[in-house]
Design an enzyme around this catalytic site. Structure first.
Site, PDB file in Angstrom:
ATOM      1  CG  HIS A   1      -2.095   0.899   1.110  1.00  9.55           C
ATOM      2  ND1 HIS A   1      -2.026   2.235   1.364  1.00  9.55           N
ATOM      3  CD2 HIS A   1      -3.360   0.647   0.698  1.00  9.55           C
ATOM      4  CE1 HIS A   1      -3.208   2.777   1.152  1.00  9.55           C
ATOM      5  NE2 HIS A   1      -4.040   1.848   0.738  1.00  9.55           N
ATOM      6  CG  ASP A   3      -8.291  -4.431  -2.815  1.00  8.60           C
ATOM      7  OD1 ASP A   3      -7.525  -3.459  -2.884  1.00  8.60           O
ATOM      8  OD2 ASP A   3      -9.527  -4.332  -2.921  1.00  8.60           O
TER       9      ASP A   3
HETATM   10  C1  SDX Z   1      -6.219  -0.031  -2.895  1.00  8.10           C
HETATM   11  O1  SDX Z   1      -4.504   4.513  -2.067  1.00  8.10           O
HETATM   12  C2  SDX Z   1      -5.408   3.879  -1.463  1.00  8.10           C
HETATM   13  O2  SDX Z   1      -5.800   4.237  -0.363  1.00  8.10           O
HETATM   14  C3  SDX Z   1      -5.994   2.657  -2.202  1.00  8.10           C
HETATM   15  C4  SDX Z   1      -6.969   1.822  -1.414  1.00  8.10           C
HETATM   16  C5  SDX Z   1      -8.255   2.586  -1.155  1.00  8.10           C
HETATM   17  O3  SDX Z   1      -8.988   2.202  -0.225  1.00  8.10           O
HETATM   18  O4  SDX Z   1      -8.570   3.509  -1.969  1.00  8.10           O
HETATM   19  O5  SDX Z   1      -6.439   1.400  -0.181  1.00  8.10           O
HETATM   20  C6  SDX Z   1      -7.391   0.587  -2.221  1.00  8.10           C
HETATM   21  O6  SDX Z   1      -5.951   0.296  -4.039  1.00  8.10           O
HETATM   22  C7  SDX Z   1      -5.356  -0.985  -2.137  1.00  8.10           C
HETATM   23  C8  SDX Z   1      -4.098  -1.466  -2.955  1.00  8.10           C
HETATM   24  C9  SDX Z   1      -4.567  -2.557  -3.903  1.00  8.10           C
HETATM   25  N1  SDX Z   1      -3.517  -2.896  -4.877  1.00  8.10           N
HETATM   26  C10 SDX Z   1      -2.872  -4.081  -4.785  1.00  8.10           C
HETATM   27  O7  SDX Z   1      -3.046  -4.898  -3.885  1.00  8.10           O
HETATM   28  C11 SDX Z   1      -1.938  -4.350  -5.957  1.00  8.10           C
HETATM   29  C12 SDX Z   1      -0.597  -4.873  -5.427  1.00  8.10           C
HETATM   30  N2  SDX Z   1       0.062  -3.813  -4.717  1.00  8.10           N
HETATM   31  C13 SDX Z   1       1.042  -3.016  -5.434  1.00  8.10           C
HETATM   32  O8  SDX Z   1       0.730  -2.793  -6.782  1.00  8.10           O
HETATM   33  C14 SDX Z   1       1.498  -1.790  -4.654  1.00  8.10           C
HETATM   34  O9  SDX Z   1       1.752  -2.210  -3.366  1.00  8.10           O
HETATM   35  C15 SDX Z   1       0.599  -0.571  -4.580  1.00  8.10           C
HETATM   36  C16 SDX Z   1       0.175  -0.095  -5.944  1.00  8.10           C
HETATM   37  C17 SDX Z   1      -0.622  -0.875  -3.782  1.00  8.10           C
HETATM   38  C18 SDX Z   1       1.387   0.539  -3.885  1.00  8.10           C
HETATM   39  O10 SDX Z   1       2.387   0.909  -4.773  1.00  8.10           O
HETATM   40  P1  SDX Z   1       3.477   2.028  -4.357  1.00  8.10           P
HETATM   41  O11 SDX Z   1       3.146   2.748  -3.133  1.00  8.10           O
HETATM   42  O12 SDX Z   1       3.729   2.830  -5.560  1.00  8.10           O
HETATM   43  O13 SDX Z   1       4.705   1.156  -3.936  1.00  8.10           O
HETATM   44  P2  SDX Z   1       5.766   0.730  -4.939  1.00  8.10           P
HETATM   45  O14 SDX Z   1       5.120   0.170  -6.152  1.00  8.10           O
HETATM   46  O15 SDX Z   1       6.726   1.842  -5.103  1.00  8.10           O
HETATM   47  O16 SDX Z   1       6.406  -0.476  -4.142  1.00  8.10           O
HETATM   48  C19 SDX Z   1       7.416  -0.227  -3.242  1.00  8.10           C
HETATM   49  C20 SDX Z   1       8.324  -1.453  -3.385  1.00  8.10           C
HETATM   50  C21 SDX Z   1       8.707  -1.741  -4.844  1.00  8.10           C
HETATM   51  O17 SDX Z   1       9.974  -2.366  -4.826  1.00  8.10           O
HETATM   52  P3  SDX Z   1      11.259  -1.420  -5.179  1.00  8.10           P
HETATM   53  O18 SDX Z   1      11.006  -0.795  -6.533  1.00  8.10           O
HETATM   54  O19 SDX Z   1      11.341  -0.407  -4.065  1.00  8.10           O
HETATM   55  O20 SDX Z   1      12.387  -2.413  -5.197  1.00  8.10           O
HETATM   56  O21 SDX Z   1       7.583  -2.600  -2.951  1.00  8.10           O
HETATM   57  C22 SDX Z   1       7.424  -3.507  -4.035  1.00  8.10           C
HETATM   58  C23 SDX Z   1       7.698  -2.739  -5.315  1.00  8.10           C
HETATM   59  O22 SDX Z   1       8.210  -3.599  -6.329  1.00  8.10           O
HETATM   60  N3  SDX Z   1       6.033  -3.960  -3.992  1.00  8.10           N
HETATM   61  C24 SDX Z   1       5.639  -5.216  -4.181  1.00  8.10           C
HETATM   62  C25 SDX Z   1       4.243  -5.180  -3.992  1.00  8.10           C
HETATM   63  N4  SDX Z   1       3.841  -3.951  -3.722  1.00  8.10           N
HETATM   64  C26 SDX Z   1       4.955  -3.179  -3.733  1.00  8.10           C
HETATM   65  N5  SDX Z   1       6.319  -6.341  -4.489  1.00  8.10           N
HETATM   66  C27 SDX Z   1       5.577  -7.455  -4.601  1.00  8.10           C
HETATM   67  N6  SDX Z   1       4.229  -7.533  -4.426  1.00  8.10           N
HETATM   68  C28 SDX Z   1       3.541  -6.413  -4.126  1.00  8.10           C
HETATM   69  N7  SDX Z   1       2.211  -6.468  -3.954  1.00  8.10           N
END
Ligand code: SDX
Length: 429
Positions: free
Chosen positions: A306, A364
């Site tokens: 998140h 989710d």
């Molecule tokens: C919702 O914003 C909100 O409040 C949203 C929400 C709401 O109520 O409105 O809470 C609802 O959208 C919840 C999130 C649902 N999405 C997912 O579950 C999809 C999987 N999650 C990821 O796509 C990600 O965690 C996000 C999109 C949710 C957050 O992305 P960020 O904040 O941009 O974080 P990031 O992508 O920069 O990740 C930070 C690091 C990265 O590694 P590095 O580049 O630093 O090496 O963490 C890793 C990412 O690769 N990472 C993951 C991961 N999520 C982040 N690695 C593996 N699996 C994951 N799920």
């Protein structure tokens, strides 16, 4: 809460910026005059360090895993309140008195029917269209049917549009589901509660009586509460930006639905369940954990991570409890998807990568298992998220419209393209 200042030195020139504290959480450095004073922009494409607005509606403490709606913790609202009470709180800022609650419930209940002409709107779609595509179309078309609540400068019309959106979204969502499965639309029933009415419109058929299971109706209502609002997430920011141009509220909500559909956002509940099904069995979990850690593999653990929560999403904990309640009520003993989910969570929360990057289950992760057990197809999961989030979008839209300092949102950019150059006739290219 007193303001302070921050000093910024750019190009040998020192600038004093106003620092404004929040009632809780991070303060902000007001950079509105930065461009005028320095000719420079700030750069923050994912808005990781940027506050887009001032708001009094919802606050998240990502490090502590806390979510407050108008100051009330989500676990208390989910435990003691109902969804329409949370809607009132988000819209008006206070919990309703008994009389206010009865009046609000009455008003919402009497707006649940959709203009009969709109039912023909659905027939333009293929039956196998994704219900979210139908939602984008039908909600965007509401402004073609409810002209008397599109003047955003009129407080009365703003409130009527808000009530219409909250009241009609369950009807539209249920119609999208019924159309998808080829069953006749079921009209709302005023004597039912908001969640029971929704289950009735989804699962009743004309040939027999239907009574919503009260445990499932309560679970549905709680799921709506958990999804109601969440600060300036991508879809809420979309609604605010669309609303800042003066677009009518129905069009703004349709924009929010479109943004929510993405698998990185509200589409994650559908993607998370599909991922659990793809993993299939507990012994395949390590393979997927490794894929999630592999920078060359676009796969991510859906339902994990998140932007704000760097601790357990408080909604996920309540969602997990609701999952067990629903499965127990339905007599589902060993759901293979739940078994994979529980084991996946356990492994991920002890894995160095997930600990270092502070990746926890989000709302989710468990919602899909619950909704599937309740009888919804995966394609309806994000529709339910949009149904619940409508009140958050509307409350944030209303707050933005009523902000005397509000102006159209128009971000700038870091331009790294070609500098000015002359046209070259095709014969010379
Ligand atoms: C919702 O914003 C909100 O409040 C949203 C929400 C709401 O109520 O409105 O809470 C609802 O959208 C919840 C999130 C649902 N999405 C997912 O579950 C999809 C999987 N999650 C990821 O796509 C990600 O965690 C996000 C999109 C949710 C957050 O992305 P960020 O904040 O941009 O974080 P990031 O992508 O920069 O990740 C930070 C690091 C990265 O590694 P590095 O580049 O630093 O090496 O963490 C890793 C990412 O690769 N990472 C993951 C991961 N999520 C982040 N690695 C593996 N699996 C994951 N799920």
């Amino acid at each position: 809460m007193t303001d302070s200042t921050a000093k910024l030195e750019i190009g040998g020139k020192e600038m004093e910026l106003n620092v404004r504290p929040g009632s809780v959480g991070p303060s902000v450095v007001d950079i509105a005059a930065l461009y005028k004073e320095t000719g420079m922009f700030t750069y923050d494409p994912g808005f990781t360090s940027t506050a887009s607005c001032e708001s009094k509606i919802t606050y998240i403490d990502g490090d502590e895993g806390v979510l407050l709606h108008r100051g009330y913790p989500i676990d208390q609202l989910a435990e003691h309140g109902d969804f329409l009470e949370v809607c009132y709180l988000l819209l008006y800022g206070e919990l309703p008195t008994k009389v206010q609650k009865e009046d609000f419930d009455y008003r919402v209940t009497r707006h649940t029917m959709l203009h009969e002409q709109m039912s023909r709107f659905f027939t333009g779609f293929r039956r196998d269209a994704h219900p979210m595509a139908v939602m984008c179309g039908v909600v965007g078309a509401l402004s073609a049917f409810y002209h008397d609540s599109t003047d955003i400068s009129d407080p009365h019309q703003r409130m009527v549009a808000s009530m219409r959106m909250i009241a009609k979204m369950p009807t539209i969502a249920a119609m999208a589901y019924k159309y998808h499965i080829g069953q006749p639309f079921i009209y709302p029933k005023n004597e039912l509660s908001y969640a029971a009415n929704f289950l009735h419109m989804c699962f009743a058929v004309p040939c027999e009586d239907y009574k919503a299971n009260p445990v499932l109706a309560r679970a549905m209502d709680r799921i709506f509460i958990l999804h109601a609002d969440h600060e300036q997430n991508a879809s809420t920011s979309t609604v605010r930006l669309a609303g800042s141009s003066g677009a009518n509220p129905f069009a703004c909500i349709a924009a929010g639905i479109a943004c929510l559909w993405g698998p990185a956002h509200g589409g994650a509940n559908e993607a998370a369940l599909n991922m659990l099904a793809e993993i299939g069995t507990v012994d395949r979990i390590p393979e997927f954990i490794e894929r999630a850690k592999d920078k060359n593999d676009p796969f991510r653990l859906m339902g994990f991570g998140h932007r704000v929560y760097k601790n357990y999403d408080p909604r996920a904990k309540i969602m997990q409890r609701t999952t067990h309640e629903v499965l127990a009520e339905l007599g589902v003993k060993d759901d293979p998807l739940l078994e994979v989910a529980m084991e996946l969570e356990k492994i991920a929360l002890t894995d160095e990568y997930f600990i270092e990057k502070k990746l926890y289950p989000n709302i989710d992760f468990y919602s899909g298992i619950t909704l599937k057990a309740m009888g919804f197809p995966t394609t309806m999961f994000t529709v339910l998220f949009a149904l619940a989030r409508t009140v958050g979008w509307i409350a944030q839209w209303k707050e933005m419209i009523e902000d005397p300092h509000q102006k159209i949102g128009r971000p700038r950019q870091l331009y790294t393209g070609e500098q000015s150059r002359d046209y070259v006739p095709i014969a010379k290219r």
